[in-house]
Design a protein around this motif. Sequence first.
Motif, PDB file in Angstrom:
ATOM      1  N   TYR A 160     -27.579  69.081 -90.148  1.00  0.00           N
ATOM      2  CA  TYR A 160     -27.220  70.383 -90.708  1.00  0.00           C
ATOM      3  C   TYR A 160     -26.468  71.290 -89.731  1.00  0.00           C
ATOM      4  N   GLN A 161     -26.210  70.821 -88.514  1.00  0.00           N
ATOM      5  CA  GLN A 161     -25.457  71.620 -87.540  1.00  0.00           C
ATOM      6  C   GLN A 161     -24.217  70.830 -87.104  1.00  0.00           C
ATOM      7  N   PRO A 162     -23.175  70.802 -87.910  1.00  0.00           N
ATOM      8  CA  PRO A 162     -22.049  69.896 -87.649  1.00  0.00           C
ATOM      9  C   PRO A 162     -21.264  70.196 -86.382  1.00  0.00           C
ATOM     10  N   ALA A 163     -21.324  71.418 -85.880  1.00  0.00           N
ATOM     11  CA  ALA A 163     -20.537  71.763 -84.695  1.00  0.00           C
ATOM     12  C   ALA A 163     -21.356  71.740 -83.404  1.00  0.00           C
ATOM     13  N   ALA A 164     -22.668  71.529 -83.498  1.00  0.00           N
ATOM     14  CA  ALA A 164     -23.520  71.540 -82.307  1.00  0.00           C
ATOM     15  C   ALA A 164     -23.286  70.301 -81.459  1.00  0.00           C
ATOM     16  N   ALA A 165     -23.293  70.495 -80.124  1.00  0.00           N
ATOM     17  CA  ALA A 165     -23.097  69.360 -79.218  1.00  0.00           C
ATOM     18  C   ALA A 165     -24.234  68.357 -79.347  1.00  0.00           C
ATOM     19  N   SER A 166     -25.452  68.843 -79.506  1.00  0.00           N
ATOM     20  CA  SER A 166     -26.608  67.983 -79.745  1.00  0.00           C
ATOM     21  C   SER A 166     -27.776  68.864 -80.167  1.00  0.00           C
ATOM     22  N   TYR A 167     -28.677  68.308 -80.942  1.00  0.00           N
ATOM     23  CA  TYR A 167     -29.877  69.033 -81.355  1.00  0.00           C
ATOM     24  C   TYR A 167     -30.885  68.047 -81.914  1.00  0.00           C
ATOM     25  N   LEU A 168     -32.148  68.446 -81.899  1.00  0.00           N
ATOM     26  CA  LEU A 168     -33.215  67.685 -82.526  1.00  0.00           C
ATOM     27  C   LEU A 168     -33.406  68.207 -83.941  1.00  0.00           C
ATOM     28  N   ALA A 169     -33.332  67.326 -84.916  1.00  0.00           N
ATOM     29  CA  ALA A 169     -33.495  67.735 -86.310  1.00  0.00           C
ATOM     30  C   ALA A 169     -34.924  68.211 -86.540  1.00  0.00           C
ATOM     31  N   ASN A 170     -35.072  69.431 -86.987  1.00  0.00           N
ATOM     32  CA  ASN A 170     -36.417  69.978 -87.246  1.00  0.00           C
ATOM     33  C   ASN A 170     -36.421  70.876 -88.470  1.00  0.00           C
ATOM     34  N   SER A 171     -35.585  70.579 -89.447  1.00  0.00           N
ATOM     35  CA  SER A 171     -35.540  71.381 -90.672  1.00  0.00           C
ATOM     36  C   SER A 171     -36.651  71.005 -91.648  1.00  0.00           C
ATOM     37  N   GLY A 172     -37.298  69.877 -91.427  1.00  0.00           N
ATOM     38  CA  GLY A 172     -38.273  69.347 -92.372  1.00  0.00           C
ATOM     39  C   GLY A 172     -37.679  68.253 -93.235  1.00  0.00           C
ATOM     40  N   TYR A 173     -36.353  68.187 -93.325  1.00  0.00           N
ATOM     41  CA  TYR A 173     -35.677  67.177 -94.132  1.00  0.00           C
ATOM     42  C   TYR A 173     -35.348  65.947 -93.282  1.00  0.00           C
ATOM     43  N   GLU A 174     -36.340  65.459 -92.554  1.00  0.00           N
ATOM     44  CA  GLU A 174     -36.150  64.284 -91.728  1.00  0.00           C
ATOM     45  C   GLU A 174     -37.458  63.507 -91.653  1.00  0.00           C
ATOM     46  N   LEU A 175     -37.357  62.235 -91.347  1.00  0.00           N
ATOM     47  CA  LEU A 175     -38.531  61.363 -91.235  1.00  0.00           C
ATOM     48  C   LEU A 175     -38.230  60.266 -90.231  1.00  0.00           C
ATOM     49  N   ASN A 176     -39.159  60.033 -89.332  1.00  0.00           N
ATOM     50  CA  ASN A 176     -39.112  58.929 -88.394  1.00  0.00           C
ATOM     51  C   ASN A 176     -40.442  58.201 -88.518  1.00  0.00           C
ATOM     52  N   SER A 177     -40.427  56.939 -88.931  1.00  0.00           N
ATOM     53  CA  SER A 177     -41.667  56.209 -89.191  1.00  0.00           C
ATOM     54  C   SER A 177     -42.537  56.061 -87.963  1.00  0.00           C
ATOM     55  N   THR A 178     -41.969  56.226 -86.771  1.00  0.00           N
ATOM     56  CA  THR A 178     -42.770  56.141 -85.556  1.00  0.00           C
ATOM     57  C   THR A 178     -43.345  57.492 -85.145  1.00  0.00           C
ATOM     58  N   GLY A 179     -42.916  58.556 -85.822  1.00  0.00           N
ATOM     59  CA  GLY A 179     -43.352  59.890 -85.452  1.00  0.00           C
ATOM     60  C   GLY A 179     -42.531  60.515 -84.350  1.00  0.00           C
ATOM     61  N   GLY A 180     -41.532  59.806 -83.847  1.00  0.00           N
ATOM     62  CA  GLY A 180     -40.700  60.329 -82.768  1.00  0.00           C
ATOM     63  C   GLY A 180     -39.632  61.282 -83.268  1.00  0.00           C
ATOM     64  N   PRO A 181     -38.920  61.912 -82.351  1.00  0.00           N
ATOM     65  CA  PRO A 181     -37.865  62.859 -82.724  1.00  0.00           C
ATOM     66  C   PRO A 181     -36.612  62.143 -83.218  1.00  0.00           C
ATOM     67  N   ILE A 182     -35.744  62.920 -83.876  1.00  0.00           N
ATOM     68  CA  ILE A 182     -34.439  62.446 -84.318  1.00  0.00           C
ATOM     69  C   ILE A 182     -33.398  63.377 -83.715  1.00  0.00           C
ATOM     70  N   GLU A 183     -32.497  62.821 -82.955  1.00  0.00           N
ATOM     71  CA  GLU A 183     -31.492  63.610 -82.257  1.00  0.00           C
ATOM     72  C   GLU A 183     -30.110  63.310 -82.823  1.00  0.00           C
ATOM     73  N   ILE A 184     -29.320  64.370 -83.031  1.00  0.00           N
ATOM     74  CA  ILE A 184     -27.927  64.225 -83.449  1.00  0.00           C
ATOM     75  C   ILE A 184     -27.036  64.679 -82.301  1.00  0.00           C
ATOM     76  N   ILE A 185     -26.128  63.817 -81.880  1.00  0.00           N
ATOM     77  CA  ILE A 185     -25.248  64.081 -80.740  1.00  0.00           C
ATOM     78  C   ILE A 185     -23.808  64.015 -81.229  1.00  0.00           C
TER      79      ILE A 185
END
Length: 357
Positions: free
Chosen positions: A39-64
């Motif tokens: 949801y942040q198309p211009a950000a250099a990097s961020y951890l997705a924390n909007s609630g609209y994400e899922l990682n089956s291991t419980g770990g973070p999801i990073e967009i770079i």
Amino acid sequence: MGVTAMVAAVVLAAVGGVGPAKAPAAQIVLPAYGYVWAYQPAAASYLANSGYELNSTGGPIEIIRGGAGDYRVRFAGMGVVGGVAHAHAYGPGNTGFCNLAGWAASGGDEHLRVRCYAADGAPADLRFVASFTNRQPTADSYAYLWANDPLSADPYEPPAAFTHDSTGGVVTSQRYAQGHYLVFADAVTEVYPAGHNDGHFHVTAQNQSAVRCEIYGPQDETPPPISVVCYDAAGEPADSRFTLTYSRGVDLFGRSTVPLGSALVRPYPDGPWLEGWWNAGGAPAVTYLGVGSYRVSFPGLATPFGHAVANVQGSEHHYCNVVSWYPGGGAQLVRVDCFETDTQDPAHAQFGVAFTS
């Protein structure tokens, strides 16, 4: 190096800058799945924390972000060999489209390389949704593949780690014209013709150029060939690798114990209607919002967050994007906008839509 390892290396190279694959072969069957709304198309990097994400291991999801329209999605702890990935543009209006350059495991994480483009094919920063799974359920009707040979006129089976069919059968792909492909999956054949439209077909181009792929739909034959058509930004047929998933009675990740629904919508002149659907809460309803714009209501699925996808099915030279999804009145409401590929104008199109949480 075995076939699976070689293919993994090819996909890894497409991801770019990730390094050599490190996931051991034993991890191929490790259940790993996840999704994200970027949801942040211009950000250099961020951890997705909007609630609209899922990682089956419980770990973070990073967009770079690596540059205009160039993103890497890192699912921490989900590094496995094989599986299937998808990416799709999100948002209102003709914002453009996204595809996959590749995906691979590295350092115990799963990395998806997503490329986004404006309608004219120029790299563009866009919001998008992306997902990955390597789950292999044997119940209900579920199949996926990575069609890794865009030039083969003969039916071929993708490497085993990159394909699955819940019946235990094979999934094959073949090219029959430039940008035109046929996929055969036993999971579709076993419910054809009476129930196949109750499931959801989802496809993503896997290409490092501005190419999109759409589902033209199962053809009226037995076994039913699933037609996939890929286009460049000008709307001309273009050869491309792609990923495809079919899910009926399960969600995009092969899960059946979560809220899930799917619908195939026909935009007839007297109002849109359902060609098929799957939802424990009952038949979805479709509201016409304007040319090429629809809202699909899934009763009984009202839940915050989750993941929604849509694509054209049966309407050549069109494409569709999910604009939004949210709970309302006891239902999950998913808005979908569709466009004509050549002119980029809003257009009526037959589409499939699916939601899960």
